[in-house]
Design a protein around this motif. Structure first.
Motif, PDB file in Angstrom:
ATOM      1  N   MET A  40     -33.738-118.690 -24.588  1.00  0.00           N
ATOM      2  CA  MET A  40     -33.001-118.881 -23.342  1.00  0.00           C
ATOM      3  C   MET A  40     -32.084-117.687 -23.116  1.00  0.00           C
ATOM      4  O   MET A  40     -31.444-117.208 -24.049  1.00  0.00           O
ATOM      5  CB  MET A  40     -32.170-120.167 -23.376  1.00  0.00           C
ATOM      6  CG  MET A  40     -32.984-121.428 -23.242  1.00  0.00           C
ATOM      7  SD  MET A  40     -31.946-122.919 -23.210  1.00  0.00           S
ATOM      8  CE  MET A  40     -31.249-122.808 -21.561  1.00  0.00           C
ATOM      9  N   THR A  41     -32.017-117.208 -21.895  1.00  0.00           N
ATOM     10  CA  THR A  41     -31.103-116.116 -21.571  1.00  0.00           C
ATOM     11  C   THR A  41     -29.700-116.679 -21.373  1.00  0.00           C
ATOM     12  O   THR A  41     -29.519-117.893 -21.186  1.00  0.00           O
ATOM     13  CB  THR A  41     -31.532-115.401 -20.281  1.00  0.00           C
ATOM     14  OG1 THR A  41     -31.389-116.315 -19.185  1.00  0.00           O
ATOM     15  CG2 THR A  41     -32.965-114.890 -20.367  1.00  0.00           C
ATOM     16  N   ASP A  42     -28.720-115.793 -21.393  1.00  0.00           N
ATOM     17  CA  ASP A  42     -27.350-116.225 -21.130  1.00  0.00           C
ATOM     18  C   ASP A  42     -27.263-116.922 -19.778  1.00  0.00           C
ATOM     19  O   ASP A  42     -26.625-117.965 -19.649  1.00  0.00           O
ATOM     20  CB  ASP A  42     -26.388-115.037 -21.158  1.00  0.00           C
ATOM     21  CG  ASP A  42     -26.136-114.512 -22.569  1.00  0.00           C
ATOM     22  OD1 ASP A  42     -26.734-115.038 -23.536  1.00  0.00           O
ATOM     23  OD2 ASP A  42     -25.326-113.575 -22.690  1.00  0.00           O
ATOM     24  N   ASP A  43     -27.915-116.353 -18.765  1.00  0.00           N
ATOM     25  CA  ASP A  43     -27.875-116.954 -17.424  1.00  0.00           C
ATOM     26  C   ASP A  43     -28.458-118.360 -17.412  1.00  0.00           C
ATOM     27  O   ASP A  43     -27.947-119.248 -16.726  1.00  0.00           O
ATOM     28  CB  ASP A  43     -28.605-116.071 -16.417  1.00  0.00           C
ATOM     29  CG  ASP A  43     -27.831-114.812 -16.070  1.00  0.00           C
ATOM     30  OD1 ASP A  43     -26.597-114.788 -16.281  1.00  0.00           O
ATOM     31  OD2 ASP A  43     -28.458-113.850 -15.593  1.00  0.00           O
ATOM     32  N   GLU A  44     -29.530-118.592 -18.152  1.00  0.00           N
ATOM     33  CA  GLU A  44     -30.129-119.931 -18.210  1.00  0.00           C
ATOM     34  C   GLU A  44     -29.182-120.916 -18.887  1.00  0.00           C
ATOM     35  O   GLU A  44     -29.029-122.053 -18.424  1.00  0.00           O
ATOM     36  CB  GLU A  44     -31.466-119.877 -18.955  1.00  0.00           C
ATOM     37  CG  GLU A  44     -32.538-119.149 -18.189  1.00  0.00           C
ATOM     38  CD  GLU A  44     -33.772-118.859 -19.012  1.00  0.00           C
ATOM     39  OE1 GLU A  44     -34.846-118.747 -18.394  1.00  0.00           O
ATOM     40  OE2 GLU A  44     -33.676-118.723 -20.245  1.00  0.00           O
ATOM     41  N   ILE A  45     -28.547-120.493 -19.959  1.00  0.00           N
ATOM     42  CA  ILE A  45     -27.590-121.367 -20.653  1.00  0.00           C
ATOM     43  C   ILE A  45     -26.421-121.678 -19.724  1.00  0.00           C
ATOM     44  O   ILE A  45     -26.004-122.836 -19.600  1.00  0.00           O
ATOM     45  CB  ILE A  45     -27.108-120.722 -21.962  1.00  0.00           C
ATOM     46  CG1 ILE A  45     -28.276-120.591 -22.952  1.00  0.00           C
ATOM     47  CG2 ILE A  45     -25.973-121.534 -22.583  1.00  0.00           C
ATOM     48  CD1 ILE A  45     -27.969-119.754 -24.187  1.00  0.00           C
ATOM     49  N   LEU A  46     -25.907-120.655 -19.056  1.00  0.00           N
ATOM     50  CA  LEU A  46     -24.764-120.845 -18.163  1.00  0.00           C
ATOM     51  C   LEU A  46     -25.110-121.734 -16.969  1.00  0.00           C
ATOM     52  O   LEU A  46     -24.272-122.514 -16.504  1.00  0.00           O
ATOM     53  CB  LEU A  46     -24.252-119.488 -17.684  1.00  0.00           C
ATOM     54  CG  LEU A  46     -23.706-118.578 -18.787  1.00  0.00           C
ATOM     55  CD1 LEU A  46     -23.406-117.192 -18.236  1.00  0.00           C
ATOM     56  CD2 LEU A  46     -22.500-119.183 -19.462  1.00  0.00           C
ATOM     57  N   THR A  47     -26.336-121.660 -16.486  1.00  0.00           N
ATOM     58  CA  THR A  47     -26.765-122.508 -15.376  1.00  0.00           C
ATOM     59  C   THR A  47     -26.875-123.966 -15.814  1.00  0.00           C
ATOM     60  O   THR A  47     -26.428-124.874 -15.111  1.00  0.00           O
ATOM     61  CB  THR A  47     -28.128-122.031 -14.822  1.00  0.00           C
ATOM     62  OG1 THR A  47     -27.963-120.711 -14.312  1.00  0.00           O
ATOM     63  CG2 THR A  47     -28.635-122.952 -13.721  1.00  0.00           C
ATOM     64  N   ASP A  48     -27.445-124.184 -16.993  1.00  0.00           N
ATOM     65  CA  ASP A  48     -27.640-125.554 -17.480  1.00  0.00           C
ATOM     66  C   ASP A  48     -26.358-126.194 -18.006  1.00  0.00           C
ATOM     67  O   ASP A  48     -26.241-127.414 -18.042  1.00  0.00           O
ATOM     68  CB  ASP A  48     -28.707-125.577 -18.572  1.00  0.00           C
ATOM     69  CG  ASP A  48     -30.098-125.361 -18.008  1.00  0.00           C
ATOM     70  OD1 ASP A  48     -30.292-125.567 -16.791  1.00  0.00           O
ATOM     71  OD2 ASP A  48     -30.997-124.983 -18.772  1.00  0.00           O
ATOM     72  N   PHE A  49     -25.408-125.372 -18.427  1.00  0.00           N
ATOM     73  CA  PHE A  49     -24.146-125.865 -18.974  1.00  0.00           C
ATOM     74  C   PHE A  49     -22.999-125.110 -18.303  1.00  0.00           C
ATOM     75  O   PHE A  49     -22.451-124.163 -18.862  1.00  0.00           O
ATOM     76  CB  PHE A  49     -24.104-125.671 -20.494  1.00  0.00           C
ATOM     77  CG  PHE A  49     -25.222-126.379 -21.197  1.00  0.00           C
ATOM     78  CD1 PHE A  49     -25.112-127.715 -21.536  1.00  0.00           C
ATOM     79  CD2 PHE A  49     -26.400-125.707 -21.494  1.00  0.00           C
ATOM     80  CE1 PHE A  49     -26.161-128.374 -22.172  1.00  0.00           C
ATOM     81  CE2 PHE A  49     -27.448-126.357 -22.135  1.00  0.00           C
ATOM     82  CZ  PHE A  49     -27.331-127.693 -22.467  1.00  0.00           C
ATOM     83  N   PRO A  50     -22.631-125.509 -17.087  1.00  0.00           N
ATOM     84  CA  PRO A  50     -21.657-124.747 -16.307  1.00  0.00           C
ATOM     85  C   PRO A  50     -20.269-124.644 -16.938  1.00  0.00           C
ATOM     86  O   PRO A  50     -19.496-123.772 -16.569  1.00  0.00           O
ATOM     87  CB  PRO A  50     -21.606-125.486 -14.969  1.00  0.00           C
ATOM     88  CG  PRO A  50     -22.248-126.797 -15.196  1.00  0.00           C
ATOM     89  CD  PRO A  50     -23.150-126.658 -16.371  1.00  0.00           C
ATOM     90  N   TYR A  51     -19.947-125.510 -17.874  1.00  0.00           N
ATOM     91  CA  TYR A  51     -18.642-125.439 -18.541  1.00  0.00           C
ATOM     92  C   TYR A  51     -18.623-124.405 -19.666  1.00  0.00           C
ATOM     93  O   TYR A  51     -17.580-124.106 -20.221  1.00  0.00           O
ATOM     94  CB  TYR A  51     -18.221-126.814 -19.065  1.00  0.00           C
ATOM     95  CG  TYR A  51     -19.294-127.498 -19.900  1.00  0.00           C
ATOM     96  CD1 TYR A  51     -19.398-127.279 -21.260  1.00  0.00           C
ATOM     97  CD2 TYR A  51     -20.200-128.372 -19.290  1.00  0.00           C
ATOM     98  CE1 TYR A  51     -20.382-127.904 -22.015  1.00  0.00           C
ATOM     99  CE2 TYR A  51     -21.184-129.001 -20.031  1.00  0.00           C
ATOM    100  CZ  TYR A  51     -21.265-128.757 -21.395  1.00  0.00           C
ATOM    101  OH  TYR A  51     -22.248-129.373 -22.133  1.00  0.00           O
ATOM    102  N   VAL A  52     -19.770-123.841 -20.006  1.00  0.00           N
ATOM    103  CA  VAL A  52     -19.860-122.775 -21.003  1.00  0.00           C
ATOM    104  C   VAL A  52     -19.726-121.439 -20.279  1.00  0.00           C
ATOM    105  O   VAL A  52     -20.270-121.256 -19.198  1.00  0.00           O
ATOM    106  CB  VAL A  52     -21.206-122.845 -21.764  1.00  0.00           C
ATOM    107  CG1 VAL A  52     -21.395-121.650 -22.675  1.00  0.00           C
ATOM    108  CG2 VAL A  52     -21.287-124.147 -22.557  1.00  0.00           C
ATOM    109  N   GLU A  53     -18.985-120.524 -20.884  1.00  0.00           N
ATOM    110  CA  GLU A  53     -18.777-119.201 -20.309  1.00  0.00           C
ATOM    111  C   GLU A  53     -19.545-118.169 -21.123  1.00  0.00           C
ATOM    112  O   GLU A  53     -19.848-118.387 -22.298  1.00  0.00           O
ATOM    113  CB  GLU A  53     -17.285-118.872 -20.306  1.00  0.00           C
ATOM    114  CG  GLU A  53     -16.470-119.856 -19.470  1.00  0.00           C
ATOM    115  CD  GLU A  53     -14.971-119.685 -19.637  1.00  0.00           C
ATOM    116  OE1 GLU A  53     -14.534-118.786 -20.391  1.00  0.00           O
ATOM    117  OE2 GLU A  53     -14.237-120.474 -19.012  1.00  0.00           O
TER     118      GLU A  53
END
Length: 107
Positions: free
Chosen positions: A37-50
């Motif tokens: 998973m890319t950083d952008d995918e993680i950030l999209t799926d978990f918006p509270y993660v920076e």
């Protein structure tokens, strides 16, 4: 080393290292990155993660491996006494990646 974005609180997930006191274990973030998973995918799926949380989780995991190697232990050996670690599938993310749930349970 002082970890500003990684916390370990006995009252949150039995002390498992988490992102900023949230119920998002470092192991879950590292697992998603390891699965591609890319950083952008993680950030999209978990918006509270920076984005900084992801980098901190990867640095923390690298340091944990080095520390365990230096002390002759395994990562499983550093869990709280009487607890076991489990990772389970929890559906899929927006891109079809497996979403993982990292949890602890008493033995």
């Amino acid at each position: 080393m002082v970890w500003e974005r990684i916390t370990s609180d006995p009252g949150v997930m039995a002390g498992v290292p988490c992102i900023r006191g949230l119920r998002m274990p470092v192991a879950t973030v590292v697992g998603m990155a390891a699965d591609g998973m890319t950083d952008d995918e993680i950030l999209t799926d978990f918006p509270y993660v920076e984005a900084e949380d992801i980098q901190a989780a990867l640095r923390y995991a690298a340091e944990a491996v080095v520390s365990c190697h230096e002390h002759g232990t395994t990562l499983r050996q550093v869990l709280p006494d009487g607890w076991d670690h489990r990772v389970a599938s929890r559906g899929t993310t927006s891109r079809g990646w497996g979403r993982l749930k990292c949890s602890l349970r008493r033995r």
